[in-house]
Design a protein around this motif. Sequence first.
Motif, PDB file in Angstrom:
ATOM      1  N   ASP A  68       1.094   6.887  -3.788  1.00 20.29           N
ATOM      2  CA  ASP A  68       2.396   6.508  -3.223  1.00 20.29           C
ATOM      3  C   ASP A  68       3.455   7.576  -3.517  1.00 20.29           C
ATOM      4  O   ASP A  68       3.667   7.948  -4.677  1.00 20.29           O
ATOM      5  N   ALA A  91      -3.807   3.002  -5.346  1.00 16.70           N
ATOM      6  CA  ALA A  91      -3.651   1.915  -6.326  1.00 16.70           C
ATOM      7  C   ALA A  91      -4.087   2.284  -7.750  1.00 16.70           C
ATOM      8  O   ALA A  91      -4.442   1.402  -8.534  1.00 16.70           O
ATOM      9  N   CYS A 130       3.158  -1.756  -4.298  1.00 21.56           N
ATOM     10  CA  CYS A 130       1.979  -0.922  -4.028  1.00 21.56           C
ATOM     11  C   CYS A 130       1.258  -1.422  -2.767  1.00 21.56           C
ATOM     12  O   CYS A 130       0.769  -2.548  -2.732  1.00 21.56           O
ATOM     13  N   GLY A 131       1.223  -0.578  -1.760  1.00 19.77           N
ATOM     14  CA  GLY A 131       0.584  -0.957  -0.490  1.00 19.77           C
ATOM     15  C   GLY A 131      -0.907  -1.203  -0.635  1.00 19.77           C
ATOM     16  O   GLY A 131      -1.473  -2.077   0.027  1.00 19.77           O
ATOM     17  N   CYS A 147      -0.885   6.165  -8.547  1.00 17.74           N
ATOM     18  CA  CYS A 147      -1.120   5.912  -7.119  1.00 17.74           C
ATOM     19  C   CYS A 147      -0.667   7.127  -6.308  1.00 17.74           C
ATOM     20  O   CYS A 147       0.178   7.909  -6.737  1.00 17.74           O
ATOM     21  N   HIS A 191       2.434   0.597 -10.205  1.00 15.68           N
ATOM     22  CA  HIS A 191       3.815   0.575  -9.711  1.00 15.68           C
ATOM     23  C   HIS A 191       4.095  -0.621  -8.813  1.00 15.68           C
ATOM     24  O   HIS A 191       3.168  -1.245  -8.283  1.00 15.68           O
TER      25      HIS A 191
HETATM   26 ZN    ZN Z   1       0.385   2.242  -4.814  1.00 18.08          ZN
END
Ligand code: ZN
Length: 213
Positions: A49, A72, A111-112, A47, A108
């Motif tokens: 992130d 994602a 995860c947004g 991701c 992870h």
């Molecule tokens: Zn994520």
Amino acid sequence: MHRVRPLPAYLVQRYHGWKATGWHENRAWYRRLADEGQRPRAMVVSCCDSRVHVTSIFGADQGEFFIHRNIANLVPPYEQDGAQHGTSAAVEYAVTALHVAHVIVLGHSQCGGVQGCVDMCEGRAPHLEDGSSFVGRWMDILRPGYDRIKDDPHPARALEKEAVVVSLTNLMTFPFVRAAVDAGQLTLHGLWTDIGEGNLEFWDPATGAFKPV
Ligand SMILES: [Zn+2]
């Protein structure tokens, strides 16, 4: 392009710090990487992130991982439609040009993107359902995964892991991935990391469950 500006001072400072220490102390190593080209053994799909530190959790050096990051950690299904597919291009290059031995999909916690997919699928995120949302259309890749986990008491956590399985499944729809796997030249791996705990789990295809590494 007049809106593009020079780097902020704190990054300029950090760069010069790295050049004087990290690079300088390892300059022969960097020279060798430049002269000999890259020969990464593994591709990692993770991701975007900022908390997912792919190289840190494996203690990896420059040149070891061919890393592709997107929202994602999703691999879309194989599609030959002449459109621009960044993730598919990265997979193609890693497998057919670099001949990596492993493709690792790393999911992870917190995860947004996955949370957004849950919200969208449960009707709480009309902005993501809108056709103009790049994130929403990207998360459509994960809709079939949501349908499989929607009755889980912790749908976001379940979908973070299901996203890894969806990506592994989609990877196998690429003919050159399937051919390399069938020839025994490539193995696929599914991982999920808990950011707060530092834990790492792997997907066990025999049981269909994630287990600690
Ligand atoms: Zn994520």
